[in-house]
Design an enzyme around this catalytic site. Sequence first.
Site: not given
Length: 380
Positions: A261, A351, A353
């Site tokens: 990001c 992302h 995660e």
Amino acid sequence: MSTNGTRTPAALVLEDGRVFRGAAYGARGTALGEAVFCTGMTGYQETLTDPSYHRQIVVQTAPQIGNTGWNDEDDESARIWVSGYVVRDPARTPSNWRSKRSLDDELANQGVVGISEIDTRTLTRHLREQGAMRAGVFSGDALRADEDMLAEVRASPAMKGADLAGEVSTKQPYVVAAQGERRFRVAALDLGIKSNTPRQLAARGIEVHVLPSSSSLEDLLAVGPDGVFLSNGPGDPATTAHATELTKAVLQREIPLFGICFGNQILGRALGLGTYKMRYGHRGVNIPVIDVATGRVAITAQNHGFALEGEPGQTFESPFGAAQISHYCPNDNTVEGVRCSDVPAFSVQYHPEAAAGPHDAAPLFDEFVGLMEKTAGKAG
């Protein structure tokens, strides 16, 4: 509308003069920020606690929000970071076995001013056509003449040029222990890191040293890192001179580096690419990304209003050797990843995660582990 059944009028005022009227939701008062929309149908708790949303008023495009209430496990940080919240139909009563309280109550507890009962579809189309813009949510005693509220919105700071990473970063370093035997040690520069990122790294046997965004090269090297991680975060990447210079120093030492990001934008800037503000950005959990090398499509979670300049598949020379635009979004050709050929570094705009999903991109953490395995003993 409040879960106690009372209705307090509220208004969302956009920078261009458009006004949407509804009911107060959460705390009463004034919230100023950049109005953006998020297309995620799930994961509102993770969205609200994501530091990347600092100084933004988040509009949920999914019509019904709050059905699963608020729990004590899913926060991505220690607090809610959005400056304001906009929903259409808030749940009257949450229903989930983990719920501890309603979303409305948690917003009120943390002083987050929201608004409900407005046409979020019309609002979203307006933001798509006109672009993300400054806005304000006003309710209770803060509700007053439209021209006065508009003047306050227009006097608020813009997102372009905003240096916000330091406002959300940890003030003191901390360590997240590896699960099981420690295989590697990683220095993670906290530009607005989400809680699930160190968990993902720790699950792979990595001891994570989370460092403040103001950390020096000496601070970073003192950790003795096998790798360096650049986190997500809020604001304009053009303001991150310190983080960009720190990244250049890491690249010079050929320490394996992985960014996501905001970290993707910082690596890109360290390699000589420019950044720009998108019209309305990418925010949600259903955004496709194509890997140039394989042609594989991943459905990803994203939250960004700025992007790197470049074309899909473009190769370019950087101060650290050859590099490539490695990933892109087929919706608009936005740059979604950068990969270096001559130094061990790569990054993605999305992302991997994402706690609320999707999880298509989770193997990128394994790729980072692979880089550290290849360079074991050479870092520093």
